[in-house]
Write a protein that holds these residues in place. Structure first.
Motif, PDB file in Angstrom:
ATOM      1  N   LEU A  33      43.818  30.003  53.414  1.00  0.00           N
ATOM      2  CA  LEU A  33      42.800  30.842  54.032  1.00  0.00           C
ATOM      3  C   LEU A  33      43.183  32.306  54.111  1.00  0.00           C
ATOM      4  O   LEU A  33      42.376  33.135  54.496  1.00  0.00           O
ATOM      5  CB  LEU A  33      42.514  30.330  55.457  1.00  0.00           C
ATOM      6  N   SER A  34      44.409  32.624  53.765  1.00  0.00           N
ATOM      7  CA  SER A  34      44.896  33.989  53.921  1.00  0.00           C
ATOM      8  C   SER A  34      45.315  34.569  52.583  1.00  0.00           C
ATOM      9  O   SER A  34      45.612  33.841  51.647  1.00  0.00           O
ATOM     10  CB  SER A  34      46.104  34.005  54.858  1.00  0.00           C
ATOM     11  N   ALA A  35      45.340  35.879  52.532  1.00  0.00           N
ATOM     12  CA  ALA A  35      46.020  36.521  51.419  1.00  0.00           C
ATOM     13  C   ALA A  35      47.518  36.301  51.628  1.00  0.00           C
ATOM     14  O   ALA A  35      48.012  36.349  52.755  1.00  0.00           O
ATOM     15  CB  ALA A  35      45.716  38.010  51.395  1.00  0.00           C
ATOM     16  N   VAL A  36      48.217  35.995  50.579  1.00  0.00           N
ATOM     17  CA  VAL A  36      49.645  35.686  50.670  1.00  0.00           C
ATOM     18  C   VAL A  36      50.428  36.573  49.721  1.00  0.00           C
ATOM     19  O   VAL A  36      50.017  36.808  48.583  1.00  0.00           O
ATOM     20  CB  VAL A  36      49.902  34.205  50.331  1.00  0.00           C
ATOM     21  N   GLY A  37      51.534  37.062  50.206  1.00  0.00           N
ATOM     22  CA  GLY A  37      52.406  37.889  49.379  1.00  0.00           C
ATOM     23  C   GLY A  37      53.798  37.314  49.307  1.00  0.00           C
ATOM     24  O   GLY A  37      54.218  36.563  50.190  1.00  0.00           O
ATOM     25  N   TRP A  38      54.495  37.637  48.236  1.00  0.00           N
ATOM     26  CA  TRP A  38      55.915  37.314  48.087  1.00  0.00           C
ATOM     27  C   TRP A  38      56.698  38.624  48.078  1.00  0.00           C
ATOM     28  O   TRP A  38      56.307  39.592  47.403  1.00  0.00           O
ATOM     29  CB  TRP A  38      56.171  36.563  46.792  1.00  0.00           C
ATOM     30  N   PHE A  39      57.781  38.625  48.823  1.00  0.00           N
ATOM     31  CA  PHE A  39      58.708  39.747  48.861  1.00  0.00           C
ATOM     32  C   PHE A  39      60.109  39.214  48.559  1.00  0.00           C
ATOM     33  O   PHE A  39      60.344  38.017  48.621  1.00  0.00           O
ATOM     34  CB  PHE A  39      58.705  40.407  50.251  1.00  0.00           C
ATOM     35  N   ARG A  40      61.026  40.133  48.260  1.00  0.00           N
ATOM     36  CA  ARG A  40      62.407  39.709  48.053  1.00  0.00           C
ATOM     37  C   ARG A  40      63.356  40.778  48.565  1.00  0.00           C
ATOM     38  O   ARG A  40      62.983  41.958  48.656  1.00  0.00           O
ATOM     39  CB  ARG A  40      62.685  39.418  46.577  1.00  0.00           C
ATOM     40  N   GLN A  41      64.567  40.352  48.862  1.00  0.00           N
ATOM     41  CA  GLN A  41      65.548  41.278  49.423  1.00  0.00           C
ATOM     42  C   GLN A  41      66.952  40.893  48.979  1.00  0.00           C
ATOM     43  O   GLN A  41      67.309  39.705  48.967  1.00  0.00           O
ATOM     44  CB  GLN A  41      65.482  41.269  50.945  1.00  0.00           C
ATOM     45  N   VAL A  42      67.727  41.908  48.598  1.00  0.00           N
ATOM     46  CA  VAL A  42      69.143  41.713  48.302  1.00  0.00           C
ATOM     47  C   VAL A  42      69.944  42.448  49.370  1.00  0.00           C
ATOM     48  O   VAL A  42      69.445  43.417  49.961  1.00  0.00           O
ATOM     49  CB  VAL A  42      69.516  42.232  46.903  1.00  0.00           C
ATOM     50  N   PRO A  43      71.164  42.029  49.634  1.00  0.00           N
ATOM     51  CA  PRO A  43      71.972  42.666  50.678  1.00  0.00           C
ATOM     52  C   PRO A  43      72.110  44.164  50.464  1.00  0.00           C
ATOM     53  O   PRO A  43      72.368  44.615  49.339  1.00  0.00           O
ATOM     54  CB  PRO A  43      73.323  41.952  50.553  1.00  0.00           C
ATOM     55  N   GLY A  44      71.888  44.926  51.511  1.00  0.00           N
ATOM     56  CA  GLY A  44      72.050  46.366  51.441  1.00  0.00           C
ATOM     57  C   GLY A  44      70.839  47.124  50.922  1.00  0.00           C
ATOM     58  O   GLY A  44      70.875  48.351  50.830  1.00  0.00           O
ATOM     59  N   LYS A  45      69.788  46.378  50.593  1.00  0.00           N
ATOM     60  CA  LYS A  45      68.584  47.040  50.084  1.00  0.00           C
ATOM     61  C   LYS A  45      67.366  46.673  50.922  1.00  0.00           C
ATOM     62  O   LYS A  45      67.358  45.662  51.620  1.00  0.00           O
ATOM     63  CB  LYS A  45      68.343  46.661  48.622  1.00  0.00           C
ATOM     64  N   GLU A  46      66.340  47.507  50.797  1.00  0.00           N
ATOM     65  CA  GLU A  46      65.089  47.233  51.493  1.00  0.00           C
ATOM     66  C   GLU A  46      64.399  46.018  50.879  1.00  0.00           C
ATOM     67  O   GLU A  46      64.524  45.743  49.684  1.00  0.00           O
ATOM     68  CB  GLU A  46      64.164  48.449  51.364  1.00  0.00           C
ATOM     69  N   ARG A  47      63.646  45.322  51.719  1.00  0.00           N
ATOM     70  CA  ARG A  47      62.832  44.231  51.200  1.00  0.00           C
ATOM     71  C   ARG A  47      61.737  44.831  50.323  1.00  0.00           C
ATOM     72  O   ARG A  47      61.092  45.815  50.705  1.00  0.00           O
ATOM     73  CB  ARG A  47      62.226  43.448  52.355  1.00  0.00           C
ATOM     74  N   GLU A  48      61.523  44.244  49.144  1.00  0.00           N
ATOM     75  CA  GLU A  48      60.550  44.811  48.227  1.00  0.00           C
ATOM     76  C   GLU A  48      59.430  43.826  47.910  1.00  0.00           C
ATOM     77  O   GLU A  48      59.635  42.606  47.872  1.00  0.00           O
ATOM     78  CB  GLU A  48      61.224  45.259  46.928  1.00  0.00           C
ATOM     79  N   PHE A  49      58.275  44.389  47.645  1.00  0.00           N
ATOM     80  CA  PHE A  49      57.107  43.607  47.288  1.00  0.00           C
ATOM     81  C   PHE A  49      57.270  43.031  45.886  1.00  0.00           C
ATOM     82  O   PHE A  49      57.788  43.694  44.984  1.00  0.00           O
ATOM     83  CB  PHE A  49      55.865  44.495  47.344  1.00  0.00           C
ATOM     84  N   VAL A  50      56.804  41.787  45.710  1.00  0.00           N
ATOM     85  CA  VAL A  50      56.872  41.126  44.402  1.00  0.00           C
ATOM     86  C   VAL A  50      55.473  40.831  43.865  1.00  0.00           C
ATOM     87  O   VAL A  50      55.127  41.230  42.757  1.00  0.00           O
ATOM     88  CB  VAL A  50      57.687  39.817  44.486  1.00  0.00           C
ATOM     89  N   ALA A  51      54.663  40.122  44.647  1.00  0.00           N
ATOM     90  CA  ALA A  51      53.345  39.715  44.164  1.00  0.00           C
ATOM     91  C   ALA A  51      52.477  39.313  45.349  1.00  0.00           C
ATOM     92  O   ALA A  51      52.989  38.990  46.417  1.00  0.00           O
ATOM     93  CB  ALA A  51      53.469  38.548  43.184  1.00  0.00           C
ATOM     94  N   ALA A  52      51.155  39.341  45.131  1.00  0.00           N
ATOM     95  CA  ALA A  52      50.221  38.929  46.177  1.00  0.00           C
ATOM     96  C   ALA A  52      49.005  38.283  45.537  1.00  0.00           C
ATOM     97  O   ALA A  52      48.648  38.589  44.397  1.00  0.00           O
ATOM     98  CB  ALA A  52      49.810  40.111  47.038  1.00  0.00           C
TER      99      ALA A  52
END
Length: 124
Positions: A33-52
């Motif tokens: 029922l919702s828009a869903v996004g995937w994000f990813r994060q590596v140590p020492g870096k900001e979490r980044e957008f992947v797909a929605a």
């Protein structure tokens, strides 16, 4: 935790990736029922957008870094992140999140509900 990711682990060169995102309980905002996004994060870096993917599944959107290699898809109450072209730089903890605001889909602050994350590690 309202959303649960699964499918992480070691991904070998030439192998495939299939991450799943499901609601953890009936009162959660279901991925169907919702828009869903995937994000990813590596140590020492900001979490980044992947797909929605939009709530009606009619629209998808990808970061340039994964465009053409990753696919986001929805099947009933589960949202998937798929790839047959994983690269070493794809190693990260992957998170799914849900929002009612698809217009601002690439911004973390848009998403209210998050999963706990699943580790994906590229193995050569």
């Amino acid at each position: 935790v309202l959303l649960v990711e699964s499918g992480g682990g070691l991904v070998q060169a030439g192998g495939s990736l299939k991450l799943s995102c499901e609601a953890s309980r009936r009162s959660a905002p279901t991925p169907s029922l919702s828009a869903v996004g995937w994000f990813r994060q590596v140590p020492g870096k900001e979490r980044e957008f992947v797909a929605a993917i939009s709530a009606n599944s009619m629209t998808t959107y990808y970061a340039d870094s994964v465009k053409g290699r990753f696919t986001i898809a929805r099947e009933q109450n589960t949202v998937y992140l798929l790839s047959d072209s994983v690269k070493p730089e794809d190693t990260a903890v992957y998170y799914c999140a849900a929002t009612d605001n698809y217009e601002k889909r690439s911004f973390q602050s848009t998403y209210i509900y998050w999963g706990q994350g699943t580790q994906v590690t590229f193995s050569s």
